[in-house]
Design a protein around this motif. Structure first.
Motif, PDB file in Angstrom:
ATOM      1  N   ALA A 188      11.695   6.117  -6.911  1.00  0.00           N
ATOM      2  CA  ALA A 188      10.268   6.539  -6.419  1.00  0.00           C
ATOM      3  C   ALA A 188       9.590   5.081  -6.119  1.00  0.00           C
ATOM      4  N   VAL A 189       9.560   4.427  -7.174  1.00  0.00           N
ATOM      5  CA  VAL A 189       8.861   2.900  -7.176  1.00  0.00           C
ATOM      6  C   VAL A 189       9.531   2.240  -5.978  1.00  0.00           C
ATOM      7  N   GLU A 190      10.664   2.158  -5.982  1.00  0.00           N
ATOM      8  CA  GLU A 190      11.286   1.482  -4.986  1.00  0.00           C
ATOM      9  C   GLU A 190      10.885   1.793  -3.355  1.00  0.00           C
ATOM     10  N   LEU A 192       8.230   3.381  -2.874  1.00  0.00           N
ATOM     11  CA  LEU A 192       6.682   2.935  -2.507  1.00  0.00           C
ATOM     12  C   LEU A 192       6.277   1.619  -2.372  1.00  0.00           C
ATOM     13  N   ARG A 193       7.196   0.725  -2.984  1.00  0.00           N
ATOM     14  CA  ARG A 193       7.093  -0.822  -2.541  1.00  0.00           C
ATOM     15  C   ARG A 193       7.570  -0.903  -1.212  1.00  0.00           C
ATOM     16  N   SER A 194       8.549  -0.229  -0.805  1.00  0.00           N
ATOM     17  CA  SER A 194       9.181  -0.454   0.713  1.00  0.00           C
ATOM     18  C   SER A 194       7.920   0.210   1.719  1.00  0.00           C
ATOM     19  N   ARG A 195       6.963   1.029   1.367  1.00  0.00           N
ATOM     20  CA  ARG A 195       5.993   1.471   1.974  1.00  0.00           C
ATOM     21  C   ARG A 195       4.798   0.500   2.101  1.00  0.00           C
ATOM     22  N   MET A 196       4.917   0.000   0.965  1.00  0.00           N
ATOM     23  CA  MET A 196       3.618  -1.212   0.815  1.00  0.00           C
ATOM     24  C   MET A 196       4.032  -2.414   1.767  1.00  0.00           C
ATOM     25  N   ASP A 197       5.156  -2.904   1.770  1.00  0.00           N
ATOM     26  CA  ASP A 197       5.587  -4.040   2.197  1.00  0.00           C
ATOM     27  C   ASP A 197       5.184  -4.265   3.692  1.00  0.00           C
ATOM     28  N   GLY A 198       4.215  -5.310   4.169  1.00  0.00           N
ATOM     29  CA  GLY A 198       3.904  -5.431   5.330  1.00  0.00           C
ATOM     30  C   GLY A 198       2.523  -4.870   5.631  1.00  0.00           C
ATOM     31  N   VAL A 199       2.205  -4.005   4.612  1.00  0.00           N
ATOM     32  CA  VAL A 199       0.823  -3.234   4.973  1.00  0.00           C
ATOM     33  C   VAL A 199       0.027  -3.537   3.950  1.00  0.00           C
ATOM     34  N   TRP A 200       0.270  -3.637   2.821  1.00  0.00           N
ATOM     35  CA  TRP A 200      -0.586  -4.077   1.495  1.00  0.00           C
ATOM     36  C   TRP A 200      -0.715  -5.546   1.468  1.00  0.00           C
TER      37      TRP A 200
END
Length: 214
Positions: A188-190, A192-200
């Motif tokens: 789940a953490v992985e 979320l990090r994938s979703r955040m990359d390039g956006v956050w």
């Protein structure tokens, strides 16, 4: 704001995450608490009601919206796979939190006044205890704030301030046709990090990673 929420996934109402947007920083101050379509304070009720986002004090006891797309992974990463009863037996939750959760499970969408009554916490000196337990349950993603209900007197007239209502996260997901996350916390953490990359921003990612012990 719906598009912003969908893009960033996690959106605090007030500034919380460094280098990250917040609802009140993206809206006009004069629109708040106006009870109009443009009132951002009303969106904390509207978004959960429309199944667009879960809402509650999920991070550092602060109010946060989490989009429906991110919520299952966020709950798996920030919550616990064990039941509250199991955590209670291991001394990992307060007896008040357990009592409130059991009441909420039996009456999904229960409002604050009724919840305090059923939990025998109506006394003024128990308000702080109640507030801590409700915040505890939100922080562990056991419950979400499902909306706000108007208070009425015996004649059916509006009487007093609106009251917050609560339901379990599991119930909210089910009502909105969202499947709970079935993978591990690490996965789940992985995700979320994938979703955040390039956006956050890197600053925001570093902050939430440290804050949530990811």
């Amino acid at each position: 704001m719906k598009e912003v929420l969908k893009q960033y996934g996690i959106l605090p109402l007030a500034p919380l995450i460094p280098g990250h947007p917040a609802v009140n920083a993206l809206t006009k101050a004069e629109n708040w608490h106006t009870d109009t379509e443009l009132d951002p304070w009303g969106w904390r009720v509207r978004f959960p009601g429309e199944g667009l986002a879960g809402y509650g004090k999920f991070i550092k006891k602060k109010a946060v919206l989490v989009s429906r797309e991110w919520l299952p992974e966020f709950a798996a990463a920030a919550g616990s796979p064990r039941s509250l009863e199991e955590r209670y037996n291991d001394g990992l939750c307060s007896p008040e939190a357990l009592k409130l959760l059991q009441i909420i499970r039996a009456d999904q969408g229960i409002e604050t006044r009724q919840l305090r009554t059923e939990a025998d916490m109506r006394a003024k000196e128990l308000k702080a205890v109640f507030d801590r337990a409700v915040t505890e349950l939100q922080g562990t993603l056991d419950i979400v704030i499902s909306g706000v209900k108007e208070r009425h007197n015996a004649e059916g007239e509006k009487n007093g301030w609106n009251s917050t209502s609560y339901e379990t996260l599991e119930h909210w997901l089910g009502e909105n046709g969202i499947a709970a996350y079935s993978g591990s916390r690490e996965k789940a953490v992985e995700g979320l990090r994938s979703r955040m990359d390039g956006v956050w921003t890197p600053e925001a990612i570093a902050w939430i990673t440290k804050t949530m012990s990811w």
